[in-house]
Enzyme design. Structure first.
Site, PDB file in Angstrom:
ATOM      1  CB  THR A   1       0.801  -6.985   2.886  1.00 30.15           C
ATOM      2  OG1 THR A   1       1.961  -6.005   2.902  1.00 30.15           O
ATOM      3  CG2 THR A   1       0.749  -7.337   4.394  1.00 30.15           C
ATOM      4  N   GLY A   2       1.841  -7.026   0.057  1.00 29.26           N
ATOM      5  CA  GLY A   2       1.430  -6.691  -1.477  1.00 29.26           C
ATOM      6  C   GLY A   2       1.493  -7.691  -2.349  1.00 29.26           C
ATOM      7  CB  CYS A   3       3.694 -10.781  -2.607  1.00 27.38           C
ATOM      8  SG  CYS A   3       5.108  -9.991  -2.913  1.00 27.38           S
TER       9      CYS A   3
ATOM     10  CE  LYS B   1       0.257  -2.212  -2.834  1.00 30.95           C
ATOM     11  NZ  LYS B   1       1.072  -3.410  -3.217  1.00 30.95           N
TER      12      LYS B   1
HETATM   13  N1  LIG Z   1      -0.584  -2.677   9.469  1.00 25.08           N
HETATM   14  C1  LIG Z   1      -1.644  -3.004   8.510  1.00 25.08           C
HETATM   15  N2  LIG Z   1      -2.857  -3.051   8.715  1.00 25.08           N
HETATM   16  C2  LIG Z   1      -3.857  -3.059   7.907  1.00 25.08           C
HETATM   17  N3  LIG Z   1      -3.700  -3.177   6.468  1.00 25.08           N
HETATM   18  C3  LIG Z   1      -2.325  -2.868   6.132  1.00 25.08           C
HETATM   19  C4  LIG Z   1      -1.206  -3.195   7.034  1.00 25.08           C
HETATM   20  N4  LIG Z   1      -0.205  -3.090   6.383  1.00 25.08           N
HETATM   21  C5  LIG Z   1      -0.360  -3.105   5.187  1.00 25.08           C
HETATM   22  N5  LIG Z   1      -1.708  -3.231   5.086  1.00 25.08           N
HETATM   23  C6  LIG Z   1      -2.413  -3.464   3.465  1.00 25.08           C
HETATM   24  O1  LIG Z   1      -1.661  -4.303   2.939  1.00 25.08           O
HETATM   25  C7  LIG Z   1      -1.576  -4.228   1.536  1.00 25.08           C
HETATM   26  C8  LIG Z   1      -0.337  -3.953   1.108  1.00 25.08           C
HETATM   27  O2  LIG Z   1      -0.055  -2.771   1.193  1.00 25.08           O
HETATM   28  P1  LIG Z   1       1.426  -1.752   1.495  1.00 25.08           P
HETATM   29  O3  LIG Z   1       1.912  -2.303   2.542  1.00 25.08           O
HETATM   30  O4  LIG Z   1       1.055  -0.524   1.111  1.00 25.08           O
HETATM   31  O5  LIG Z   1       1.925  -2.348  -0.003  1.00 25.08           O
HETATM   32  P2  LIG Z   1       3.386  -3.231   0.006  1.00 25.08           P
HETATM   33  O6  LIG Z   1       3.310  -4.517   0.708  1.00 25.08           O
HETATM   34  O7  LIG Z   1       3.327  -3.569  -1.745  1.00 25.08           O
HETATM   35  O8  LIG Z   1       4.501  -2.389   0.301  1.00 25.08           O
HETATM   36  C9  LIG Z   1      -2.823  -3.010   1.396  1.00 25.08           C
HETATM   37  O9  LIG Z   1      -4.103  -3.411   1.197  1.00 25.08           O
HETATM   38  C10 LIG Z   1      -2.559  -2.213   2.607  1.00 25.08           C
HETATM   39  O10 LIG Z   1      -3.783  -1.632   2.996  1.00 25.08           O
HETATM   40  C1  LIG Z   2      10.678 -12.049  -4.285  1.00 27.09           C
HETATM   41  C2  LIG Z   2      10.041 -10.885  -3.375  1.00 27.09           C
HETATM   42  N1  LIG Z   2       8.977 -10.326  -4.321  1.00 27.09           N
HETATM   43  C3  LIG Z   2       8.347  -9.318  -3.579  1.00 27.09           C
HETATM   44  C4  LIG Z   2       8.856  -8.674  -2.518  1.00 27.09           C
HETATM   45  C5  LIG Z   2       7.938  -7.467  -1.725  1.00 27.09           C
HETATM   46  O1  LIG Z   2       7.000  -7.775  -0.563  1.00 27.09           O
HETATM   47  P1  LIG Z   2       5.967  -6.763  -0.185  1.00 27.09           P
HETATM   48  O2  LIG Z   2       4.693  -7.745  -0.662  1.00 27.09           O
HETATM   49  O3  LIG Z   2       6.041  -7.006   1.191  1.00 27.09           O
HETATM   50  O4  LIG Z   2       6.023  -5.517  -0.706  1.00 27.09           O
HETATM   51  C6  LIG Z   2       9.896  -9.272  -1.634  1.00 27.09           C
HETATM   52  N2  LIG Z   2       9.971  -9.093  -0.387  1.00 27.09           N
HETATM   53  N3  LIG Z   2      10.338 -10.408  -2.131  1.00 27.09           N
HETATM   54 MG   LIG Z   3       4.971  -4.455  -2.298  1.00 26.03          MG
END
Ligand SMILES: Nc1ncnc2c1ncn2[C@@H]1O[C@H](COP(=O)(O)OP(=O)(O)O)[C@@H](O)[C@H]1O
Ligand SMILES: Cc1ncc(COP(=O)(O)O)c(N)n1
Ligand SMILES: [Mg+2]
Length: 716
Positions: free
Chosen positions: A425-427, A388
């Site tokens: 977003t990731g969750c 991602k």
């Molecule tokens: N500002 C944004 N605009 C569009 N897509 C986003 C944005 N931020 C995160 N994403 C998308 O959200 C998902 C979570 O990605 P990421 O933020 O890299 O992971 P995490 O939330 O686990 O740290 C991915 O599909 C990423 O492309």
């Molecule tokens: C309990 C819990 N689990 C996971 C995340 C990761 O969040 P993200 O989806 O932003 O990476 C979080 N902030 N809290």
């Molecule tokens: Mg995450």
């Protein structure tokens, strides 16, 4: 344990042919068969025991294994170490009471039934003697030559309504019976020839499984941490599962003290208590997919692995959560190595860039390096890796799905959405993927659909007023809109609505003599030259208006897009005009020397006034018809909608018309539509209404512009 009877394979050695029963079963289980019944009418007990041993090894816990009739063989195979889950007995076979007694309370015991007296007999048995009924035949079939009269779907439905036990439909079941049988109340379908005699049993099983899943609400379990602010963790997962069409369940692996600004404490309940939660679920409920998130420490990771190995859920998505968006650690460093064993049990793993770097044990320099690392990780753990790009710098937020073994490398490009609401977003994404996989989509489709949903939810996050840090996404934005709970439309709905608004204008443009004559090549040169000269005047100003849109654009991606369009319009288009306005064409007029016609003045006044107002959303709405109407017209001309094909080398305006249907222009138009309709979808009602007026008004100016050259046929 609660048995998954959804796709039930009954073996038939003759139909399996030279491939043999064991290989057929192995492939069918690869494709998603959840329970296998060895049915050998003629083999000796000794041979059946050998077969059960071989099948147990081939299935390796991924599906249940029962044997038809041969209770003693089942017991002997168990003594010799095979995993035999139970027996399926016919009305004339050994007593179900004896089977229960010998096999124990956890065994799976099925009974064939198809008549009211069979139901009466079942009701007379002690509760818990029989687990399910095999009900059929559904259609006449050769695999059971002495079969009773076929029930058909309706007969099956009536039988299920009377049955005290879950019913699996069996006998002559074909793939098109899947949804009707599911709707008639089947907990599963049993298939013989459609799988045993298939050229590719795995593919055939996948087809059945997909059809079955599409007809069902999948039961999706998240094993993750709690985020009491509701934006991430378990709470986000449940919303995401619901929004994507699943039934959500949650086992809490850890609790956080958390809000939109960060995590301030973590409490990890005893791992044994988590295992109790998981066992309670799988004892009672069939789990179609599992999403795994924050696990906190190595003991919790090992506990989850232990449960996965006992239950073998068919779909496992692991979001290897290590650090929250806020920067707080959510996994012990000591647990990172335990995590690897968990990834080996996953179908899809969804690391962000930092997590991917930890998992491959090196720094990741840039996006192409991330793709290489994802390939490496995928090969190491044998799962698809969705890497991602949410944490990249710059205007793009791409993701990519890489499955080294399957040779899949799918890019998902995407402009970064300008929002602070990125918590969870990731969750949310990983839960959506698990749910869509459980609904029968393949990984490439599931990721694509999950991303489309996530982007809609990210865009609408700003409408929520939750916290002062990184706020949550709006998981139900699309659903609420479509369900009438909010008035905000989606971008696709805006596009459809606006395009429909100008239907009449579009029809009128199509009917104009100028367009007709241009299409069939009978247009005289004079009106054509008039049109070209006005178009040149128009484009010079249009480029300035596009440049103004670039100046006002809220994101770098949009700024770049409008600036590039301005460049294209002043350089590319005018070059084209120059190529027509030459003495060779009998035309000598200088490009900008014409007197602007009233229609040209009116159109440009509207664009300039909108630009002067300084409101970006309306300006881009006013700009859009020039892109959209030309592309649409060009594509329909090319495809012969006007009765002639401009590609014909004899056509005098062939090269001119070809530019209307240029793929690069079509692509720019698609992008312009996205920018404008996304802005409209995210805008307040008043702004959206003003945008819509600017759009319709420009469309009527387009029509007047095309009408200005007048009536124009050559010879007629
Ligand atoms: N500002 C944004 N605009 C569009 N897509 C986003 C944005 N931020 C995160 N994403 C998308 O959200 C998902 C979570 O990605 P990421 O933020 O890299 O992971 P995490 O939330 O686990 O740290 C991915 O599909 C990423 O492309
Ligand atoms: C309990 C819990 N689990 C996971 C995340 C990761 O969040 P993200 O989806 O932003 O990476 C979080 N902030 N809290
Ligand atoms: Mg995450």
């Amino acid at each position: 344990m609660s048995a998954d009877l959804s796709l039930y394979l009954v073996t038939d050695a003759a139909l399996c042919g030279p491939r043999g029963v064991v290989d057929t079963v192995r492939q069918a289980v690869d494709g998603g068969v959840r329970i296998v019944q060895l049915r050998e009418k003629h083999a000796s007990d000794g041979e059946v025991v050998e077969q059960l041993l071989a099948l147990s090894a081939a299935i390796d816990g991924r599906a249940l294994l029962v044997v038809n009739d041969r209770l003693d063989a089942a017991l002997e195979a168990r003594r010799r170490g095979a995993r035999v889950d139970g027996v399926h007995l016919g009305q004339g076979d050994a007593s179900v009471l004896r089977a229960r007694q010998e096999l124990g309370p956890d065994a799976l015991i099925g009974l064939t039934a198809n008549a009211p007296e069979h139901l009466a007999a079942v009701r007379a048995l002690p509760v818990g003697t029989v687990d399910y009924l095999g009900v059929g035949v559904i259609r006449p079939t050769l695999t059971k030559p002495d079969h009773p009269p076929a029930l058909g779907i309706e007969g099956f439905r009536e039988f299920v309504a009377e049955s005290p036990l879950p019913c699996v439909a069996i006998g002559g079941v074909g793939i098109d019976d899947t949804e009707p049988l599911r709707a008639a109340g089947a907990v599963g379908i049993a298939v013989v020839s459609a799988l045993c005699a298939a050229d590719d049993p795995a593919a055939a099983a996948r087809d059945f499984r997909r059809r079955w899943q599409m007809a069902s609400v999948p039961r999706v379990l998240t094993i993750a941490g709690s985020d009491p602010s509701g934006g991430a963790g378990i709470q986000a997962d449940l919303k995401s599962i619901a929004a994507n069409g699943g039934y959500g369940m949650a086992a809490i692996a850890a609790l956080t003290v958390q809000n939109t600004r960060g995590v301030s404490a973590i409490h990890v309940p005893p791992a044994a208590f988590l295992r109790q939660q998981l066992d309670a679920l799988s004892d009672d409920i069939v789990v179609d997919a599992v999403k795994i998130g924050m696990l906190a420490d190595a003991e919790v990771v090992r506990t989850v692995i232990g449960w996965l190995d006992a239950v073998h859920p068919p779909i496992v998505v692991v979001d290897p959560v290590m650090v929250a968006t806020s920067g707080d650690r959510l996994l012990d460093t000591a647990a990172e190595s335990a995590l690897r064993a968990l990834l080996e049990r996953a179908d899809v793993v969804t690391p962000n860039l930092a997590e991917l770097a930890v998992l491959v044990g090196r720094n990741i320099a840039d996006w192409s390096d991330a793709l290489a690392a994802a390939e490496e990780l995928s090969a190491q753990v044998g799962a698809a890796v969705l890497v991602k790009g949410g944490h990249l710098e710059g205007a793009d937020a791409p993701d990519a799905l890489i499955d080294a073994a399957a040779g899949i490398r799918q890019d998902y490009p995407g402009a970064r959405i300008d929002t602070a609401n990125t918590h969870g977003t990731g969750c949310s994404l990983s839960s959506a993927i698990a749910t869509l996989l459980a609904r029968g989509q393949d990984p490439v489709q599931a990721v694509s659909a999950a991303r489309a949903w996530l982007r809609e939810s990210l865009r609408a996050g700003g409408a929520l007023d939750v916290g002062r840090g990184h706020g949550p996404i709006h998981h139900f934005a699309g659903l609420w809109t479509r369900g009438g709970l909010t008035t905000r439309p989606t971008a696709a709905e805006v596009a459809a609505e606006w395009w429909d608004d100008i239907r009449e204008t579009r029809d009128e443009i199509d009917a104009l003599p100028f367009i007709r004559a241009l299409a069939d090549g009978t247009l005289r040169q004079e009106p054509f030259v008039f049109y070209l000269a006005q178009d040149a005047l128009y484009l010079r100003e249009y480029a300035r208006v596009l440049a103004e849109a670039a100046r006002l654009a809220p994101t770098a991606a949009e700024q770049a897009f409008w600036a590039q369009s301005a460049h294209g319009s002043i350089v590319g288009e005018l070059e084209l005009h120059a190529s027509w306005l030459t003495p060779a064409q009998g035309v000598t007029a200088a490009t900008f020397s014409a007197v602007p016609a009233p229609a040209t003045v009116a159109y440009l006044d509207h664009l300039r006034a909108t630009a002067f107002d300084g409101r970006y959303p309306e300006l881009i709405a006013a700009i859009l018809p020039c892109f959209w109407l030309y592309t649409d017209l060009g594509e329909r001309l090319r495809d012969g909608a006007f009765g002639t094909l401009p590609q014909d080398p004899e056509h005098p305006y062939a090269s001119w018309l070809a530019t209307y249907a240029d793929p690069a222009f079509a692509e720019a138009t698609a992008q312009a539509i996205v920018h404008v309709t996304e802005a409209a979808a995210g805008a307040d009602d008043e702004t959206r209404a003003r945008m819509r007026r600017a759009f319709t008004l420009s469309s009527t100016h387009e029509r007047a512009f095309f009408a200005a050259p007048g009536s124009t046929h050559a010879a007629t």
